[in-house]
Design a protein around this motif. Structure first.
Motif, PDB file in Angstrom:
ATOM      1  N   THR A 198      -4.457  -0.208  -5.937  1.00 44.73           N
ATOM      2  CA  THR A 198      -3.720  -1.253  -5.229  1.00 44.73           C
ATOM      3  C   THR A 198      -4.602  -2.480  -5.029  1.00 44.73           C
ATOM      4  O   THR A 198      -4.170  -3.624  -5.213  1.00 44.73           O
ATOM      5  N   VAL A 254       0.854  -1.191   0.000  1.00 41.63           N
ATOM      6  CA  VAL A 254       0.000   0.000   0.000  1.00 41.63           C
ATOM      7  C   VAL A 254       0.887   1.236   0.000  1.00 41.63           C
ATOM      8  O   VAL A 254       1.416   1.640   1.041  1.00 41.63           O
ATOM      9  N   GLY A 281      -1.373   4.506  -1.110  1.00 40.69           N
ATOM     10  CA  GLY A 281      -1.991   3.492  -1.948  1.00 40.69           C
ATOM     11  C   GLY A 281      -3.455   3.820  -2.177  1.00 40.69           C
ATOM     12  O   GLY A 281      -3.962   4.858  -1.722  1.00 40.69           O
TER      13      GLY A 281
END
Length: 356
Positions: free
Chosen positions: A304, A32, A231
């Protein structure tokens, strides 16, 4: 008997849950942003199918299978249901009876921002509401802390510093490990990032609506996130059902508009024509339209992770297949952009995304 009491005090008679031993070998986990946290490419959202509108045993079966298949992230919010709070309560019951031994293998998130209780202190971004909501969420979920706590939406009436300061307090109190925001504009995201850095609790993740038909994060937000080391996790990757095969030939559009927050006005003849074109590309790839939509969202250059919302094991398994097909040719991407890259009218969360 209240559902909160039921979740905590009624003994469970089902067989004990033992997670699949190979659960962590089935998906490739992604970092992330610049944080140390990893998420699966598909995360399970408990928005609509995990309230008191669905049988508890069905919910339990889905969560068990999802965890067995490597989905470690379960995403909630205070007002998920229906009714509000029931998704967290149902999850709390499963945490107590099924998932307690696996708590450290899971990423749990919840949010505060939308309306939760009556009066002036039950919504938006004030410190009073945000921190009170987190306390209630922890009680319902039967956990001492969550892994990610989000400001669910921007609040024009509350200074960004106050809302982000409440997230900082939650982390410092040990009631959340990470802080995030959802549906903030690029400009307000940048402001929130600066405040969080000054406080010493950086924001690690943004949760925007993102799909082939809703591309607003590409208009500046992704640039801010990359520059800030954040992220992203998308929601409504299937555009509330538009990006599924069942609506390509559905003669009754009412089924597409049955869920909350769906604006039936987006289901136009032009949109249907675009959906047929996208469906043809998916068929060429050997995927359903829904699978291609998920694969596209988590492709390189996408988010992500993306949230999936399922109502059955069969849907879960179909969605999981999408995680292995994030490869798109340049021609496929160009055709998708031609069909869906400029459908600005298909934006189911325009208001919440544009605040601030």
């Amino acid at each position: 008997m209240s559902s909160a009491y039921y979740a905590q005090d009624v003994p469970d008679t089902h067989r004990p849950y033992v997670a699949a031993p190979d659960r962590h070998q089935k998906l490739e986990y992604r970092r992330v942003g610049s944080s140390g946290l990893l998420l699966p490419p598909l995360s399970l959202g408990l928005w609509y199918n995990f309230g008191d509108n669905r049988p508890f045993d069905t919910q339990r079966e889905i969560l068990r299978r999802a965890f067995d298949e490597g989905i470690t992230h379960f995403d909630l919010a205070n007002n998920y249901g229906p009714p509000y709070g029931s998704a967290e309560e149902n999850f709390g019951r499963m945490m107590r009876t099924d998932f307690r031994p696996y708590r450290d293998e899971m990423v749990l998130s919840t949010k505060a921002g939308w309306d939760m209780w009556p009066g002036p202190y039950g919504m938006l971004g004030s410190r009073k509401y945000v921190l009170a909501s987190l306390e209630e969420s922890l009680r319902r979920m039967c956990v001492e802390s969550v892994d990610i706590f989000y400001s669910h939406r921007a609040d024009e009436g509350t200074p960004v510093a106050e809302t982000i300061g409440a997230l900082d307090t939650a982390v410092r109190q040990g009631k959340a490990l990470y802080a995030g925001i959802s549906s903030y504009s690029p400009e307000r995201t940048a402001e929130a990032v600066a405040v969080a850095r000054e406080l010493g609790t950086p924001l690690i993740i943004h949760q925007p609506a993102y799909s082939m038909l809703n591309r607003w994060p590409e208009q500046g937000l992704f640039d801010v996130l990359r520059g800030s080391g954040m992220g992203s996790i998308g929601f409504t990757a299937l555009a509330q059902g538009l990006l599924t095969d069942k609506y390509l030939s559905d003669d009754d559009p009412e089924r597409a508009t049955a869920r909350p927050s769906f604006d039936g006005r987006v289901l136009t003849a032009q949109t249907r024509e675009r959906l047929h074109g996208l469906g043809a590309i998916a068929q060429e790839r050997g995927q359903s339209l829904a699978q291609m939509a998920l694969s596209w969202a988590i492709r390189p250059g996408g988010v992500t992770s993306t949230l999936i919302g399922v109502s059955s094991i069969a849907q879960l398994e179909q969605n999981l297949e999408a995680a292995a097909r994030t490869d798109f040719t340049d021609d496929e991407l160009a055709r998708i952009d031609e069909l869906a890259g400029h459908t600005e009218e298909v934006d189911l969360w325009e208001e919440s995304a544009s605040i601030g």
